[in-house]
Write an enzyme that holds these catalytic residues in place. Structure first.
Site, PDB file in Angstrom:
ATOM      1  N   ASN A 134      -1.363   7.848  -7.497  1.00 36.80           N
ATOM      2  CA  ASN A 134      -2.234   8.965  -7.997  1.00 36.80           C
ATOM      3  C   ASN A 134      -1.101   9.531  -8.987  1.00 36.80           C
ATOM      4  O   ASN A 134      -1.626  10.859  -9.142  1.00 36.80           O
ATOM      5  CB  ASN A 134      -1.322   9.581  -6.387  1.00 36.80           C
ATOM      6  CG  ASN A 134      -2.735   9.202  -5.354  1.00 36.80           C
ATOM      7  OD1 ASN A 134      -3.364  10.480  -5.510  1.00 36.80           O
ATOM      8  ND2 ASN A 134      -2.476   8.707  -4.552  1.00 36.80           N
ATOM      9  N   SER A 186       0.880  -0.565   0.026  1.00 37.81           N
ATOM     10  CA  SER A 186       0.407  -0.080  -0.101  1.00 37.81           C
ATOM     11  C   SER A 186       1.111   1.288   0.334  1.00 37.81           C
ATOM     12  O   SER A 186       0.489   2.787  -0.643  1.00 37.81           O
ATOM     13  CB  SER A 186      -0.608   0.242   1.238  1.00 37.81           C
ATOM     14  OG  SER A 186      -0.048  -0.128   2.310  1.00 37.81           O
ATOM     15  N   ARG A 218       0.368   4.229  -3.191  1.00 38.04           N
ATOM     16  CA  ARG A 218      -0.824   4.719  -3.105  1.00 38.04           C
ATOM     17  C   ARG A 218       0.142   5.416  -3.471  1.00 38.04           C
ATOM     18  O   ARG A 218      -1.117   6.390  -4.792  1.00 38.04           O
ATOM     19  CB  ARG A 218      -0.438   5.208  -1.985  1.00 38.04           C
ATOM     20  CG  ARG A 218      -1.318   6.131  -1.638  1.00 38.04           C
ATOM     21  CD  ARG A 218      -0.990   6.806  -0.330  1.00 38.04           C
ATOM     22  NE  ARG A 218      -1.692   5.826   0.843  1.00 38.04           N
ATOM     23  CZ  ARG A 218      -1.550   4.967   1.189  1.00 38.04           C
ATOM     24  NH1 ARG A 218      -0.380   4.708   1.771  1.00 38.04           N
ATOM     25  NH2 ARG A 218      -2.445   4.248   2.570  1.00 38.04           N
TER      26      ARG A 218
END
Length: 279
Positions: A211, A203, A207
């Site tokens: 993005n 994660s 992440r």
């Protein structure tokens, strides 16, 4: 970039700009023999720039009235130091962890900021200069880079687990937490610990990648609006929309690249801080 005899379609344009300069063609979904040379190049260059900027700030620091550059770096250092003190309570560990967090923040911010450059600027220079056929300049939009960063954080956490708790103490914790020190719970505890380490690492990297990849793709879509410009009313409207949308998204993206660097830094501090805590 274009196929022989016609301009690239929107799909061809995006595929081209999402293709890395690699040492060899990738033959599988996971192929560790393939290196994205453009990601490595820009990561290293921006890493060197990060070290130089921080060294310059430290070298030129004075006890008098600071200049703008020194004041900005001092504010950044104070922010990172205050966050580190609130999360990592071991003063000895903070001597390494706080500078690490500062370096991570600046480095990731600079890599993210490459997304603010015009989409076709550096690829055009590289391709028309005869240097390479492909060039992606946003390292954090490459999953291998973000996962490499998150794996590095995992290694730091493992080192601190052993350093703070001792090898025996950490191994005992792996089998006794989170459900208790009972022999019949050891397999479940160990499985839960492995899942936690894997989940945090995946994660952490995904992440940042998600993005920045999305931001890069939106810039390409906006660039296509400008590429569709003609002297017709519709074309002029697209050109105006390209300028407006590009400006608005670039301004908004400044917040995104800063926030993503901050989040990655904070999670780094949190994970290292957890390595100091005993269950």
């Amino acid at each position: 970039m274009a196929t022989e005899g016609h301009a690239p379609t929107a799909g061809e344009y995006i595929v081209h700009h999402l293709t890395h300069l690699q040492n060899q063609k990738q033959s599988a979904v996971v192929d560790f023999s393939v290196f994205n040379l453009d990601s490595i190049l820009w990561s290293v260059l921006l890493g060197v720039l990060t070290c130089w900027l921080l060294w310059k700030a430290a070298h030129k620091a004075t006890s008098g009235v600071p200049g703008r550059f020194q004041a900005a770096v001092e504010l950044l250092v104070e922010m990172v130091d205050s966050q580190a003190k609130g999360i990592v309570h071991n003063a000895t560990s903070r001597k390494l962890v706080a500078p690490l967090a500062l370096t991570v923040f600046v480095w990731i911010f600079l890599m993210n900021a490459m997304d603010l450059l015009p989409v076709d600027l550096i690829p055009y220079i590289v391709e028309h200069g005869g240097i390479a056929n492909y060039q992606r300049v946003v390292p954090t939009a490459d999953l291998s880079v973000t996962m490499g960063l998150s794996l590095s954080v995992l290694l730091v956490c493992l080192v601190y687990n052993v350093k703070i708790k001792g090898l025996g103490g950490w191994v005992h914790e792996l089998f006794s937490a989170p459900f208790g020190d009972k022999w019949f719970l050891y397999p479940v505890n160990f499985a839960m610990q492995l899942i936690e380490f894997v989940a945090k690492t995946v994660s952490h990297g995904m992440r940042l990648f998600g993005n920045m990849y999305a931001g890069e793709l939106i810039f390409m879509l906006i660039a296509l609006m400008g590429g569709a410009w003609t002297l017709s009313a519709t074309g002029i409207g697209l050109a105006i929309g390209h300028v407006i949308a590009g400006s608005v998204w670039a301004i908004f993206h400044i917040l995104i690249i800063t926030l993503q660097a901050f989040v990655f830094m904070m999670l780094t501090l949190v994970y290292v801080g957890q390595a100091h805590d005993a269950h």
